[in-house]
Scaffold this motif. Sequence first.
Motif, PDB file in Angstrom:
ATOM      1  N   VAL A  26       0.800  -1.209  -0.106  1.00 39.22           N
ATOM      2  CA  VAL A  26      -0.078   0.034   0.075  1.00 39.22           C
ATOM      3  C   VAL A  26       0.904   1.333  -0.034  1.00 39.22           C
ATOM      4  O   VAL A  26       0.830   1.996   0.966  1.00 39.22           O
ATOM      5  CB  VAL A  26      -1.140  -0.101   1.051  1.00 39.22           C
ATOM      6  N   ALA A  27       1.536   1.461  -1.272  1.00 38.92           N
ATOM      7  CA  ALA A  27       2.714   2.533  -1.052  1.00 38.92           C
ATOM      8  C   ALA A  27       1.985   3.918  -0.909  1.00 38.92           C
ATOM      9  O   ALA A  27       2.711   5.000  -0.421  1.00 38.92           O
ATOM     10  CB  ALA A  27       3.501   2.282  -2.370  1.00 38.92           C
ATOM     11  N   THR A  28       0.900   3.992  -1.389  1.00 35.97           N
ATOM     12  CA  THR A  28       0.162   5.338  -1.414  1.00 35.97           C
ATOM     13  C   THR A  28      -0.086   5.950  -0.029  1.00 35.97           C
ATOM     14  O   THR A  28      -0.423   7.066   0.112  1.00 35.97           O
ATOM     15  CB  THR A  28      -1.166   5.256  -2.205  1.00 35.97           C
ATOM     16  N   LEU A  29       0.127   4.973   1.025  1.00 31.39           N
ATOM     17  CA  LEU A  29      -0.042   5.406   2.378  1.00 31.39           C
ATOM     18  C   LEU A  29       1.223   5.212   3.023  1.00 31.39           C
ATOM     19  O   LEU A  29       1.395   5.551   4.037  1.00 31.39           O
ATOM     20  CB  LEU A  29      -1.088   4.748   3.120  1.00 31.39           C
ATOM     21  N   ASP A  30       2.196   4.796   2.314  1.00 31.92           N
ATOM     22  CA  ASP A  30       3.588   4.379   3.219  1.00 31.92           C
ATOM     23  C   ASP A  30       4.803   5.317   3.062  1.00 31.92           C
ATOM     24  O   ASP A  30       4.078   6.504   2.653  1.00 31.92           O
ATOM     25  CB  ASP A  30       4.080   2.918   2.602  1.00 31.92           C
ATOM     26  N   ASN A  31       5.831   4.990   3.124  1.00 34.37           N
ATOM     27  CA  ASN A  31       6.823   6.241   3.478  1.00 34.37           C
ATOM     28  C   ASN A  31       7.322   6.738   2.031  1.00 34.37           C
ATOM     29  O   ASN A  31       7.951   7.613   2.104  1.00 34.37           O
ATOM     30  CB  ASN A  31       8.340   5.119   3.886  1.00 34.37           C
ATOM     31  N   ASP A  32       6.666   6.269   0.984  1.00 36.74           N
ATOM     32  CA  ASP A  32       7.095   6.778  -0.438  1.00 36.74           C
ATOM     33  C   ASP A  32       5.832   7.650  -1.093  1.00 36.74           C
ATOM     34  O   ASP A  32       5.905   7.903  -2.051  1.00 36.74           O
ATOM     35  CB  ASP A  32       7.471   5.553  -1.474  1.00 36.74           C
ATOM     36  N   GLN A  33       4.944   7.780  -0.107  1.00 39.44           N
ATOM     37  CA  GLN A  33       3.699   8.681  -0.548  1.00 39.44           C
ATOM     38  C   GLN A  33       4.228   9.828  -1.276  1.00 39.44           C
ATOM     39  O   GLN A  33       3.783  10.325  -2.204  1.00 39.44           O
ATOM     40  CB  GLN A  33       2.718   8.906   0.615  1.00 39.44           C
ATOM     41  N   GLN A  34       5.103  10.718  -0.808  1.00 37.33           N
ATOM     42  CA  GLN A  34       5.451  11.991  -1.325  1.00 37.33           C
ATOM     43  C   GLN A  34       6.329  11.676  -2.540  1.00 37.33           C
ATOM     44  O   GLN A  34       5.700  12.632  -3.594  1.00 37.33           O
ATOM     45  CB  GLN A  34       6.250  12.685  -0.411  1.00 37.33           C
ATOM     46  N   LEU A  35       7.071  10.788  -2.664  1.00 39.84           N
ATOM     47  CA  LEU A  35       7.662  10.499  -4.029  1.00 39.84           C
ATOM     48  C   LEU A  35       6.565  10.238  -5.077  1.00 39.84           C
ATOM     49  O   LEU A  35       6.973  10.893  -6.236  1.00 39.84           O
ATOM     50  CB  LEU A  35       8.724   9.356  -3.805  1.00 39.84           C
ATOM     51  N   ILE A  36       5.566   9.435  -4.878  1.00 42.53           N
ATOM     52  CA  ILE A  36       4.853   9.174  -5.811  1.00 42.53           C
ATOM     53  C   ILE A  36       3.885  10.359  -6.232  1.00 42.53           C
ATOM     54  O   ILE A  36       3.735  10.500  -7.623  1.00 42.53           O
ATOM     55  CB  ILE A  36       3.544   8.192  -5.054  1.00 42.53           C
ATOM     56  N   ILE A  37       3.503  11.377  -5.307  1.00 44.39           N
ATOM     57  CA  ILE A  37       2.904  12.370  -5.527  1.00 44.39           C
ATOM     58  C   ILE A  37       3.663  13.392  -6.584  1.00 44.39           C
ATOM     59  O   ILE A  37       3.368  13.947  -7.544  1.00 44.39           O
ATOM     60  CB  ILE A  37       2.408  13.335  -4.321  1.00 44.39           C
ATOM     61  N   ASP A  38       4.819  13.674  -5.915  1.00 40.33           N
ATOM     62  CA  ASP A  38       5.964  14.429  -6.865  1.00 40.33           C
ATOM     63  C   ASP A  38       6.137  13.858  -8.180  1.00 40.33           C
ATOM     64  O   ASP A  38       6.171  14.918  -9.040  1.00 40.33           O
ATOM     65  CB  ASP A  38       7.311  14.540  -6.001  1.00 40.33           C
ATOM     66  N   GLU A  39       6.498  12.618  -8.431  1.00 36.11           N
ATOM     67  CA  GLU A  39       6.808  12.312  -9.752  1.00 36.11           C
ATOM     68  C   GLU A  39       5.831  12.165 -10.720  1.00 36.11           C
ATOM     69  O   GLU A  39       5.784  12.655 -11.703  1.00 36.11           O
ATOM     70  CB  GLU A  39       7.367  10.471  -9.367  1.00 36.11           C
ATOM     71  N   THR A  40       4.405  11.797 -10.068  1.00 33.23           N
ATOM     72  CA  THR A  40       3.423  11.749 -11.028  1.00 33.23           C
ATOM     73  C   THR A  40       3.072  13.378 -11.426  1.00 33.23           C
ATOM     74  O   THR A  40       2.728  13.473 -12.551  1.00 33.23           O
ATOM     75  CB  THR A  40       2.237  11.195  -9.911  1.00 33.23           C
ATOM     76  N   LEU A  41       3.193  14.218 -10.569  1.00 34.80           N
ATOM     77  CA  LEU A  41       2.743  15.664 -10.830  1.00 34.80           C
ATOM     78  C   LEU A  41       3.858  15.868 -12.046  1.00 34.80           C
ATOM     79  O   LEU A  41       3.482  16.619 -12.936  1.00 34.80           O
ATOM     80  CB  LEU A  41       2.730  16.450  -9.634  1.00 34.80           C
ATOM     81  N   LYS A  42       4.919  15.561 -11.681  1.00 33.79           N
ATOM     82  CA  LYS A  42       6.140  15.828 -12.795  1.00 33.79           C
ATOM     83  C   LYS A  42       5.758  15.347 -14.313  1.00 33.79           C
ATOM     84  O   LYS A  42       5.848  15.813 -15.239  1.00 33.79           O
ATOM     85  CB  LYS A  42       7.458  15.424 -12.189  1.00 33.79           C
ATOM     86  N   PHE A  43       5.220  13.905 -13.961  1.00 36.26           N
ATOM     87  CA  PHE A  43       5.024  13.254 -15.218  1.00 36.26           C
ATOM     88  C   PHE A  43       3.962  13.802 -15.960  1.00 36.26           C
ATOM     89  O   PHE A  43       3.912  14.032 -17.098  1.00 36.26           O
ATOM     90  CB  PHE A  43       4.631  11.745 -14.713  1.00 36.26           C
ATOM     91  N   ILE A  44       2.869  14.368 -15.355  1.00 34.10           N
ATOM     92  CA  ILE A  44       1.582  14.995 -15.599  1.00 34.10           C
ATOM     93  C   ILE A  44       2.044  16.138 -16.454  1.00 34.10           C
ATOM     94  O   ILE A  44       1.513  16.439 -17.465  1.00 34.10           O
ATOM     95  CB  ILE A  44       0.463  14.958 -14.779  1.00 34.10           C
ATOM     96  N   ASP A  45       2.816  16.977 -15.775  1.00 33.17           N
ATOM     97  CA  ASP A  45       3.035  18.232 -16.107  1.00 33.17           C
ATOM     98  C   ASP A  45       3.858  18.065 -17.383  1.00 33.17           C
ATOM     99  O   ASP A  45       3.503  18.890 -18.733  1.00 33.17           O
ATOM    100  CB  ASP A  45       4.156  18.891 -15.303  1.00 33.17           C
ATOM    101  N   LYS A  46       4.780  17.214 -17.667  1.00 29.41           N
ATOM    102  CA  LYS A  46       5.607  16.796 -18.971  1.00 29.41           C
ATOM    103  C   LYS A  46       4.829  16.740 -20.104  1.00 29.41           C
ATOM    104  O   LYS A  46       4.804  17.236 -21.325  1.00 29.41           O
ATOM    105  CB  LYS A  46       6.559  15.608 -18.524  1.00 29.41           C
ATOM    106  N   ILE A  47       3.565  15.646 -19.967  1.00 32.28           N
ATOM    107  CA  ILE A  47       2.831  15.353 -20.975  1.00 32.28           C
ATOM    108  C   ILE A  47       2.008  16.485 -21.335  1.00 32.28           C
ATOM    109  O   ILE A  47       1.779  16.585 -22.473  1.00 32.28           O
ATOM    110  CB  ILE A  47       1.711  14.186 -20.280  1.00 32.28           C
ATOM    111  N   ARG A  48       1.380  16.984 -20.399  1.00 36.27           N
ATOM    112  CA  ARG A  48       0.643  18.395 -20.717  1.00 36.27           C
ATOM    113  C   ARG A  48       1.479  19.294 -21.657  1.00 36.27           C
ATOM    114  O   ARG A  48       0.836  19.879 -22.663  1.00 36.27           O
ATOM    115  CB  ARG A  48       0.008  19.218 -19.434  1.00 36.27           C
ATOM    116  N   ASN A  49       2.590  19.459 -21.352  1.00 34.31           N
ATOM    117  CA  ASN A  49       3.526  20.506 -22.002  1.00 34.31           C
ATOM    118  C   ASN A  49       3.671  19.868 -23.444  1.00 34.31           C
ATOM    119  O   ASN A  49       3.839  20.800 -24.497  1.00 34.31           O
ATOM    120  CB  ASN A  49       4.916  20.676 -21.460  1.00 34.31           C
ATOM    121  N   LYS A  50       3.674  18.777 -23.418  1.00 35.95           N
ATOM    122  CA  LYS A  50       3.905  18.208 -24.996  1.00 35.95           C
ATOM    123  C   LYS A  50       2.426  18.401 -25.738  1.00 35.95           C
ATOM    124  O   LYS A  50       2.680  18.630 -26.997  1.00 35.95           O
ATOM    125  CB  LYS A  50       4.200  16.641 -24.834  1.00 35.95           C
ATOM    126  N   ILE A  51       1.317  18.035 -25.212  1.00 30.80           N
ATOM    127  CA  ILE A  51       0.193  18.243 -25.827  1.00 30.80           C
ATOM    128  C   ILE A  51      -0.023  19.758 -26.260  1.00 30.80           C
ATOM    129  O   ILE A  51      -0.690  20.081 -27.165  1.00 30.80           O
ATOM    130  CB  ILE A  51      -0.969  17.778 -24.766  1.00 30.80           C
TER     131      ILE A  51
END
Length: 251
Positions: free
Chosen positions: A224-249
Motif C-alpha cells: 500500500v505504497a500510497t499510504l506508506d513511506n514513499d507517498q510523497q515520492l509518488i505524488i511528486d513524480e506523478t505531478l512531474k510526469f503529468i506536467d511533462k505530458i501536458r507540455n507536450k500536448i
Amino acid sequence: MTEKHSVMAEAQPFYFEGNKVGILISHGFTGSTQSMRPLGEAYAKAGYTVCGPRLKGHGTHYEDMEKTTYHDWIASIEEGYQWLKERCDTIFVTGLSMGGTLTLYVAETYPDIKAIIPINAAIDIPDMENMQHSNIRFLDAIGSDLKNPDVTELAYDKTPVQSLKEIVLLMKKVKENLHTVTCPALIFVSTEDHVVPPENSQIIYDSISSRNKQIIHLKNSYHVATLDNDQQLIIDETLKFIDKIRNKINA
C-alpha cells in the motif's frame, strides 16, 4: 446489486473540481478510497479535477463485496471516467493494486486516455489463483501491507473467496490486452510487496506498446505504497510526469 451495509466514513468517494485536466483514481481489492485520498487531495491542490470512485462492494462490509463481480468494479471506475469526461479535455488515470489493473483496463478501452500511472498493479498473482479454489467462504485479510507501522489501511478484515475468483478473471482479461496500451505510462513498484509480486510491474512494462514508459522502484514501502513511506515520492513524480505530458500536448 444493492449493498446491505452503509459506507464507512473514510471510504466515501471523493470529487474535486479544478481545471480542464482530470485525474481518475482507483483504490484496490478489499480496500477503500482512504488509501488514495492523500494523492487525490495533492492533485486537487495542484489545480486538477480529481475523481476517486468507490468500487462497488468496497468500503462497506466484505459480505457486500462477495456479491459483486469484476464487471461491477469496472462499472464503478467507468462512472468516474464519465464524470471527468463531462468536465475535462484531458484525462489521466492512476490506481493502486487492483486499481492499477483497472487503470490498465481503462487505457485498453478508452484510447483518449492521455497517460496512466499504475502503482503495484496486479495482473498475475499465483497465490490468488490457488486460493480461489478454497472451500472456505472467507479467507484472512490481505489489506494494510505497510512498512510504516504508524499507518493502517482501511480494508476488509476478511477476503471473500468468491471475490478472488472475480479478480483472477479481471487480471486475465487485462493481461491479454496489455499490448493495446499505447499511451505514456509511469509505473511505480515496491521492491518488497507481500500482496502483488513485484515482477507484475515488469511484465506490464514489457507488454504495453507505449513508447514513453518508465518504472520507478519504491524502496521504502510495501504494497500500500500510497499510504506508506514513499507517498510523497509518488505524488511528486506523478505531478512531474503529468506536467511533462501536458507540455507536450500544448506544444
